[in-house]
Design a protein around this motif. Structure first.
Motif, mmCIF file in Angstrom:
data_model
loop_
_atom_site.group_PDB
_atom_site.id
_atom_site.type_symbol
_atom_site.label_atom_id
_atom_site.label_comp_id
_atom_site.label_asym_id
_atom_site.label_seq_id
_atom_site.Cartn_x
_atom_site.Cartn_y
_atom_site.Cartn_z
ATOM 1 N N ASP A 131 0.348 -1.653 -0.184
ATOM 2 C CA ASP A 131 -0.051 -0.028 -0.148
ATOM 3 C C ASP A 131 0.839 1.354 0.126
ATOM 4 O O ASP A 131 0.596 2.072 -0.607
ATOM 5 C CB ASP A 131 -0.532 0.473 1.518
ATOM 6 C CG ASP A 131 -2.392 -0.965 1.630
ATOM 7 O OD1 ASP A 131 -2.478 -1.529 -0.184
ATOM 8 O OD2 ASP A 131 -2.332 -1.891 2.192
ATOM 9 N N LYS A 140 -1.080 -2.916 -7.612
ATOM 10 C CA LYS A 140 -1.460 -2.571 -6.338
ATOM 11 C C LYS A 140 -2.893 -3.562 -6.466
ATOM 12 O O LYS A 140 -3.039 -4.608 -5.793
ATOM 13 C CB LYS A 140 -1.388 -1.088 -5.840
ATOM 14 C CG LYS A 140 -1.685 -0.637 -4.194
ATOM 15 C CD LYS A 140 -2.273 0.459 -3.761
ATOM 16 C CE LYS A 140 -1.006 0.621 -4.037
ATOM 17 N NZ LYS A 140 -0.908 2.474 -3.212
ATOM 18 N N SER A 144 -2.985 -7.102 -4.377
ATOM 19 C CA SER A 144 -4.345 -6.990 -3.383
ATOM 20 C C SER A 144 -5.467 -7.880 -3.675
ATOM 21 O O SER A 144 -5.575 -8.905 -2.564
ATOM 22 C CB SER A 144 -5.173 -5.832 -3.247
ATOM 23 O OG SER A 144 -4.040 -4.552 -3.054
ATOM 24 N N SER A 149 1.171 -8.937 0.387
ATOM 25 C CA SER A 149 1.274 -8.073 0.961
ATOM 26 C C SER A 149 2.824 -7.016 1.229
ATOM 27 O O SER A 149 3.212 -6.236 1.911
ATOM 28 C CB SER A 149 1.321 -8.691 2.782
ATOM 29 O OG SER A 149 1.789 -9.526 3.135
#
Length: 202
Positions: A131, A140, A144, A149
């Motif tokens: 993030d 991104k 996700s 992560s």
């Protein structure tokens, strides 16, 4: 005299026909040779590609375990010489982990332009927070959606130092190795595969 001329013309015609037949035979033999040569080269290329693919898969599997990762794959730009898309062909993952390969197939570079620019220019990336550290929105969202992560990325190049792909090492939890250890292991991985990595084909 007329008979002699006719005989000479007939003899010359026979010689010319023989010469033409010889040259045609030679041309046919040369064509056959070239066809066989092309077949052999194609067979050799296919075998080399199969051998190289086995090496690449083996290296990714080892890297997956050495770096205690959940998923390792290679993003490759294509078609070579006129790169406009990226795809995944080579991937290793732990059981129960979703594959990235179906998500990155013929993905237009224009849709992940910022991220592709970073991949082509950056030798090594250690992204512990998707993030915060990934600025490309499309990239991104792919991470996700697949539960990534953290990700470590190593650029692959050919003999001309051109970008031919990037090794992605992904974690669905925190990254389990230090940046220095990841850099060392991925350097070895890159040296083993970047010069033999087969071109992406459907």
């Amino acid at each position: 005299m007329v008979v002699d001329i006719a005989a000479i013309i007939t003899a010359i015609s026979a010689i010319i026909a023989t010469i033409c037949a010889f040259f045609q035979y030679s041309k046919n033999k040369m064509t056959d040779f070239k066809v066989e040569q092309l077949k052999q080269e194609a067979a050799d290329k296919k075998k080399r590609r199969a051998d190289n693919s086995a090496i690449v898969h083996g290296e990714l599997w080892e890297t997956l375990h050495e770096l205690k990762a959940d998923r390792v794959y290679i993003v490759q730009p294509h078609p070579l010489g006129n790169e406009s898309m990226v795809s995944v062909y080579y991937e290793s993952k732990r059981k129960g982990i979703e594959a990235m390969k179906p998500r990155i197939q013929h993905l237009k570079m224009s849709e992940v332009a910022v991220f592709c620019r970073e991949l082509s220019q950056t030798l090594f990336m250690y992204v512990s927070d998707i993030d915060e550290q990934v600025t490309d929105r499309y990239a991104k969202s792919i991470f996700s959606a697949c539960g990534t992560s953290g990700v470590i990325v190593k650029r692959l190049s050919d003999n001309n130092h051109d970008w031919v792909g990037s090794v992605f090492v992904e974690y669905t939890d925190e990254i389990k190795v230090s940046e220095d250890e990841a850099r060392r292991i991925l350097h070895d991985t890159a040296m083993s595969i970047q010069y033999i990595l087969p071109e992406f084909v459907d």
